[in-house]
Enzyme design. Structure first.
Site, short mmCIF file in Angstrom:
data_model
loop_
_atom_site.label_atom_id
_atom_site.label_comp_id
_atom_site.label_asym_id
_atom_site.label_seq_id
_atom_site.Cartn_x
_atom_site.Cartn_y
_atom_site.Cartn_z
N SER B 162 114.13 38.21 123.73
CA SER B 162 113.65 38.19 122.35
C SER B 162 114.42 37.15 121.54
O SER B 162 114.36 35.96 121.87
CB SER B 162 113.80 39.60 121.76
OG SER B 162 113.07 39.69 120.57
N ASP B 316 103.37 42.04 125.88
CA ASP B 316 104.06 41.72 124.62
C ASP B 316 103.06 41.30 123.55
O ASP B 316 102.24 40.42 123.78
CB ASP B 316 105.09 40.61 124.88
CG ASP B 316 106.16 40.53 123.80
OD1 ASP B 316 105.79 40.54 122.61
OD2 ASP B 316 107.34 40.44 124.15
N HIS B 345 107.23 44.46 124.43
CA HIS B 345 108.43 43.73 124.07
C HIS B 345 109.71 44.49 124.40
O HIS B 345 110.77 43.89 124.58
CB HIS B 345 108.37 43.38 122.59
CG HIS B 345 109.42 42.40 122.20
ND1 HIS B 345 109.39 41.09 122.65
CD2 HIS B 345 110.55 42.52 121.48
CE1 HIS B 345 110.44 40.46 122.18
NE2 HIS B 345 111.17 41.30 121.48
#
Lengths: 370, 370
Positions: B162, B316, B345
């Site tokens: 991320s 995601d 995610h």
């Protein structure tokens, strides 16, 4: 005669608040913008969640003529935040819904601002006190409209997008004998969990605006911050990642991302009544045809007798392709036709002409089948 | 000696607010919860956006020993809302990052609560006045840490998830000669537009809480409504539709949807400092390696010399598979390895052991390549 003598107590015995307190004046909900439409009174509607909606009026528009056999009717309920007006682009001699052949009925949802809604209902049932409506309440009201008003016993087609698809599913499960063909577009028979979470964020976006005042705001456009937040959430979940990465919003003529966010999404939502939106959102949240079969979704879907085209939008982020696909497998006479668009859930607006063309073709094909 | 005599004017000539007004006491940001860690002072950091971050301190943790050749170092920056502590599950003798072989450095982001952050910085630079940080500011600070503190000239591997992936990309574009291998997981080199919109909704969720008081709240947990809204948004976009429809949240032991939403998502975010989160969110929003090449993303990606495993999470919703794929095509020595998980995610947390196993295998494989 005095006003008192004019009262019809059977319909509305409300000596207090309803006569001294007013509804919200919002020019957005007018014949000028959403008309022409008529209203059909169905009286007091006992709601699924237990309360009673008094003096329920269903706004509706029709195109074409009902034939003598009364077998050319199409019902086309609308989506969240829209009215029947938003569906008219699919109607016309060169459109899939041809009024020279079909009698097309566009009912307005309870709570959408034209039918009985939070903003046009007086206290003690208006605004935040408007009762919780279920998709099945709308479908039962529409059933009254088409049977009582028009004497229709069988619908050639029921179709709709998003909450219109939810209503379509409720129709074909609740009244399986009454619908010949159905096209639920970008929607599911049971609202997916992620869609429920999305609805929660939408409701919270509005309610968290201090000007919402627990639902008792006084001016029609008092809750702009909340509505902007609500619009922003839709710009995220109602579109798709690809729409933004490929800048496909340019095709209809938006000149920048900000132009698109402001003049598409804010333009769409800001004129609306917050309680009306919340009324529809709560309906959307709880939509589930398995309420007809004690929670057994497969059993509900197997009841369907209509020929069904299940048409998800490929990139839809809450009525996802895989959810639509799963349901479609249990519908006896059905086909899955995913709509290839980067507009995600908002594909039905036909912002990309190819999307509309694809949908047009499928509906035309469905209408031609026997 | 008086306090005045003790002052070091070169570092902090702040005779007013900084001595009389206090920071926010938040027990969440402590050695007890996120330690053990150390801090490295890099002095005044001139920020990309123009302001100066005074007395910048980068918290960090290390595992293993730096060898004599200083060629066994791995840098593992962390994601939004986390600290280095959250990365440690990947470190151990039976884990992909083996401290008996590698010297693993876990730097903490500016703004994450352990490094210099809004909540631990005094006025006039703390809370809502904390300057805007750019991902490149973090990477430049980390560069100082590894070169000044450890004398490392080349990193065997940079990896992260991320915002950790955003930092990884900034590293391999900004310092292409310094990184041998890289694994950006669940992140992109340029933040996708939908991810920007998501960040906007996160920031707004917090700021719209009246208790946020424009960023000048006084108590650490004053902004719970805003943080709950923020958590809810993450439960929608940080997971996937399938996680919910398949109830895969049951696998780690959550007993109901509400249990999952409360005891995973709220539990995660509620203890955190709102301004710290906003500081990181703004960084996330603007992350873009093409700031190194005058906005030319392809040119930036082509500069990369590291062997790169691009590892998106299949479902995601904001660092989408297709965005990662598009970027990967322009990275000279790269492979695409999508992680098949319904956790979207949040796949890297290893809530499903299969996800962690998949990631473990890929990192082990990457470390073995020459």
């Amino acid at each position: 005669m005095t006003e008192k003598n004019n009262k019809k107590p059977a319909e509305a015995p409300s000596p207090g608040a309803s006569r001294t307190m007013s509804t919200i004046e919002n020019k957005y909900y007018s014949q000028q913008i959403h008309g022409p439409y008529e209203k059909h009174s169905i009286g007091n509607l006992k709601l699924k969640e237990g309360k009673t909606l008094r003096n329920t009026k269903i706004a509706y528009t029709t195109f074409g003529e009902l034939n003598n056999k009364k077998d050319n009717a199409i019902l086309f309920p609308h989506m969240y935040s829209g009215t029947s007006k938003d569906m008219e682009m699919y109607i016309g001699e060169n459109q899939p819904l041809d009024p020279t052949k079909y009698f097309i009925i566009l009912p307005n949802q309870i709570g959408n601002g034209l039918s009985t809604s939070p903003h046009n209902t007086k206290p003690p049932n208006g605004q935040a006190d408007f009762p919780q409506i279920n998709i099945s309440d709308d479908v039962r009201a529409q059933h009254k409209l088409i049977t009582e008003k028009f004497g229709i016993e069988k619908l050639e087609l029921v179709l709709g997008w998003s909450m219109g698809a939810q209503q379509t599913y409720e129709w074909i499960v609740r009244y399986p004998e009454m619908v010949k063909k159905a096209a639920p577009i970008g929607g599911t028979a049971k609202n997916p969990v992620i869609s429920k979470i999305f609805v929660d964020t939408l409701i919270d976006a509005i309610q968290s605006d201090p000007n919402y005042r627990h639902g008792y705001y006084k001016k029609p456009h008092a809750v702009q911050q909340g509505l902007k937040r609500h619009a922003k959430l839709f710009s995220m979940m109602g579109a798709s990642s690809k729409l933004y990465s490929q800048k496909d919003w340019k095709k209809p003529g938006f000149t920048s991302l900000n132009d698109f966010l402001t003049n598409f999404w804010n333009e769409w939502f800001l004129p609306m009544d917050p309680n009306n939106l919340i009324c529809m959102a709560k309906k959307w949240r709880e939509a589930d045809v398995s309420q007809n079969t004690n929670g057994d979704l497969k059993k509900a879907l197997k009841r369907i007798k209509a020929k069904v085209y299940v048409m998800p939008f490929e990139e839809d982020m809450f009525f996802t392709l895989d959810q639509c696909e799963k349901e479609e497998k249990h519908i006896p006479n059905s086909e899955l036709h995913p709509i290839p668009t980067t507009w995600g859930h908002f594909g039905m607006l036909g912002m990309d002409p190819n999307d509309k063309k694809y949908i047009n073709n499928k509906i035309q094909k469905l209408l031609k089948t026997n």
